[in-house]
Design a protein around this motif. Structure first.
Motif, PDB file in Angstrom:
ATOM      1  N   PRO A  87       0.721  -1.207   0.254  1.00 26.30           N
ATOM      2  CA  PRO A  87       0.283  -0.188   0.043  1.00 26.30           C
ATOM      3  C   PRO A  87       0.976   0.797  -0.184  1.00 26.30           C
ATOM      4  O   PRO A  87       0.090   2.121  -0.208  1.00 26.30           O
ATOM      5  N   VAL A  88       1.644   0.875  -0.113  1.00 29.77           N
ATOM      6  CA  VAL A  88       2.970   2.291  -0.106  1.00 29.77           C
ATOM      7  C   VAL A  88       2.858   3.150  -1.248  1.00 29.77           C
ATOM      8  O   VAL A  88       2.720   3.044  -2.342  1.00 29.77           O
ATOM      9  N   THR A  89       2.538   4.567  -0.545  1.00 32.17           N
ATOM     10  CA  THR A  89       2.417   5.335  -2.571  1.00 32.17           C
ATOM     11  C   THR A  89       3.311   6.180  -2.378  1.00 32.17           C
ATOM     12  O   THR A  89       4.272   6.711  -1.524  1.00 32.17           O
ATOM     13  N   THR A  90       3.381   6.869  -3.634  1.00 33.63           N
ATOM     14  CA  THR A  90       5.033   8.067  -3.591  1.00 33.63           C
ATOM     15  C   THR A  90       5.073   8.984  -2.849  1.00 33.63           C
ATOM     16  O   THR A  90       6.245   9.541  -1.892  1.00 33.63           O
ATOM     17  N   GLY A  91       4.269   9.047  -1.983  1.00 31.77           N
ATOM     18  CA  GLY A  91       3.729  10.778  -1.083  1.00 31.77           C
ATOM     19  C   GLY A  91       4.227   9.888   0.358  1.00 31.77           C
ATOM     20  O   GLY A  91       5.199  10.462   0.893  1.00 31.77           O
ATOM     21  N   HIS A  92       3.817   8.354   0.578  1.00 31.81           N
ATOM     22  CA  HIS A  92       4.823   7.854   1.723  1.00 31.81           C
ATOM     23  C   HIS A  92       5.439   8.188   1.806  1.00 31.81           C
ATOM     24  O   HIS A  92       6.509   7.916   3.099  1.00 31.81           O
ATOM     25  N   TYR A  93       6.131   7.538   0.567  1.00 36.91           N
ATOM     26  CA  TYR A  93       7.838   7.058   0.576  1.00 36.91           C
ATOM     27  C   TYR A  93       8.750   8.300   0.623  1.00 36.91           C
ATOM     28  O   TYR A  93       9.926   8.774   1.343  1.00 36.91           O
ATOM     29  N   ILE A  94       8.257   9.952  -0.087  1.00 33.80           N
ATOM     30  CA  ILE A  94       9.193  10.573   0.456  1.00 33.80           C
ATOM     31  C   ILE A  94       9.154  11.406   1.024  1.00 33.80           C
ATOM     32  O   ILE A  94      10.565  11.931   1.504  1.00 33.80           O
ATOM     33  N   ILE A  95       7.685  11.685   1.772  1.00 34.02           N
ATOM     34  CA  ILE A  95       7.634  12.270   3.507  1.00 34.02           C
ATOM     35  C   ILE A  95       8.067  11.348   3.993  1.00 34.02           C
ATOM     36  O   ILE A  95       9.249  12.069   4.724  1.00 34.02           O
ATOM     37  N   SER A  96       8.322   9.793   4.186  1.00 31.83           N
ATOM     38  CA  SER A  96       9.132   9.522   5.708  1.00 31.83           C
ATOM     39  C   SER A  96      10.816  10.240   5.191  1.00 31.83           C
ATOM     40  O   SER A  96      11.200  10.056   5.966  1.00 31.83           O
ATOM     41  N   GLY A  97      11.162   9.789   3.993  1.00 29.20           N
ATOM     42  CA  GLY A  97      12.468   9.573   3.589  1.00 29.20           C
ATOM     43  C   GLY A  97      12.928  11.570   3.591  1.00 29.20           C
ATOM     44  O   GLY A  97      13.387  11.740   4.518  1.00 29.20           O
ATOM     45  N   VAL A  98      12.234  12.644   4.494  1.00 28.40           N
ATOM     46  CA  VAL A  98      11.571  13.767   4.711  1.00 28.40           C
ATOM     47  C   VAL A  98      12.201  14.272   5.717  1.00 28.40           C
ATOM     48  O   VAL A  98      13.190  14.668   6.699  1.00 28.40           O
ATOM     49  N   LEU A  99      11.514  12.806   6.330  1.00 27.81           N
ATOM     50  CA  LEU A  99      11.556  13.198   8.238  1.00 27.81           C
ATOM     51  C   LEU A  99      12.792  12.224   8.918  1.00 27.81           C
ATOM     52  O   LEU A  99      13.687  13.415   9.938  1.00 27.81           O
ATOM     53  N   LEU A 100      12.953  11.509   8.114  1.00 31.09           N
ATOM     54  CA  LEU A 100      13.755  11.096   8.580  1.00 31.09           C
ATOM     55  C   LEU A 100      15.558  11.863   8.270  1.00 31.09           C
ATOM     56  O   LEU A 100      16.287  12.557   9.108  1.00 31.09           O
ATOM     57  N   ARG A 101      15.918  12.747   6.924  1.00 32.72           N
ATOM     58  CA  ARG A 101      16.675  13.210   7.413  1.00 32.72           C
ATOM     59  C   ARG A 101      16.818  14.712   7.674  1.00 32.72           C
ATOM     60  O   ARG A 101      17.721  15.116   7.973  1.00 32.72           O
ATOM     61  N   ILE A 102      15.439  15.511   7.621  1.00 31.40           N
ATOM     62  CA  ILE A 102      15.042  15.916   8.684  1.00 31.40           C
ATOM     63  C   ILE A 102      15.684  16.277   9.540  1.00 31.40           C
ATOM     64  O   ILE A 102      16.691  16.698  10.435  1.00 31.40           O
ATOM     65  N   PHE A 103      16.064  15.035  10.901  1.00 27.37           N
ATOM     66  CA  PHE A 103      15.542  14.554  11.410  1.00 27.37           C
ATOM     67  C   PHE A 103      17.502  14.203  12.008  1.00 27.37           C
ATOM     68  O   PHE A 103      18.433  15.025  12.600  1.00 27.37           O
ATOM     69  N   ALA A 104      18.333  13.608  10.550  1.00 28.56           N
ATOM     70  CA  ALA A 104      19.485  13.627  10.412  1.00 28.56           C
ATOM     71  C   ALA A 104      20.377  15.670  10.415  1.00 28.56           C
ATOM     72  O   ALA A 104      21.573  15.672  11.468  1.00 28.56           O
TER      73      ALA A 104
END
Length: 238
Positions: A87-104
């Motif tokens: 069920p993963v969508t493009t939005g899910h993938y990009i938003i989760s990537g943004v959150l992790l990299r903002i933390f980094a």
């Protein structure tokens, strides 16, 4: 779902020691190479003026090597094809990537500030945090969307991966080019390179000299929107 995707992005970062080194460790080495360990009277002022540059380079590397090139690698080894069956969508993938990299990116910027304060006695009381933090997030978003566009724009994943690397190193190298010696038309073109107006914008925000002077803020916003739309349109799971 989002928690699992954030863990995936974290693993892609931790899997590549070079990504961690260049994005999260090398900026500190740059500071030491520039100033040394012996604190002189001018060091705190010099570091305060150049710290936004080190932050910018760290975020650039983080976005391009970790986000962009890792995504292209995921396409290449067909891992992302498996996500397409979920069920993963493009939005899910990009938003989760943004959150992790903002933390980094937060670890990087916070660490650099703490390093400057405790090692070089840097005074950050004059920094305009209310403008600098939003501009830092804007520059991060611009680099992230640009890297994701480059990671997906080519049909072959390996080509996209190489493109990310070439563009990233080209922008870093051009930071050291003496633009004053170039013809006027080339000087104007170099000002449109993302790293060039990112530095101008971050330094202006840090010093509180006005982020709306010139065109840097508007170009950064426009580039973020443009590359955000392009990265969504060109996004590939394979």
């Amino acid at each position: 779902m989002m928690t699992g995707l954030i863990k995936y992005h974290a693993l892609t970062l931790l899997r590549e020691p070079l990504n961690i080194f260049f994005a999260l460790i090398f900026p500190f080495i740059n500071v030491v190479m520039m100033l040394g360990f012996g604190v002189e009277e001018t060091d705190p002022v010099l570091l305060a003026g150049t710290l936004p540059v080190f932050m910018m380079i760290g975020m650039l590397v983080l976005c391009f090597t970790d986000a962009g090139m890792s995504h292209a690698y995921g396409r290449q080894i067909k891992f992302l094809r498996k996500l397409r069956m979920t069920p993963v969508t493009t939005g899910h993938y990009i938003i989760s990537g943004v959150l992790l990299r903002i933390f980094a990116a937060t670890l990087l910027t916070g660490g650099l500030i703490a390093f400057g304060i405790f090692v070089y006695n840097m005074d950050v009381s004059a920094a305009s945090w209310h403008t600098f933090i939003p501009m830092l997030l804007l520059i991060f978003a611009m680099f992230y969307t640009l890297s994701m566009f480059l990671a997906n724009v080519c049909k072959k994943a390996k080509t996209s991966q190489n493109l990310c690397m070439v563009i990233m190193f080209a922008m870093i190298i051009l930071l050291n080019v003496a633009t004053a010696d170039l013809p006027d038309i080339l000087q104007n073109l170099t000002r449109l390179i993302p790293t060039q107006f990112a530095i101008e914008l971050l330094v202006s925000a840090w010093n509180g000299t006005g982020i709306f002077q010139g065109f840097y803020f508007y170009v950064a916003v426009g580039a973020t929107i443009l590359f955000g739309l392009l990265s969504m349109k060109t996004f590939k799971f394979e």
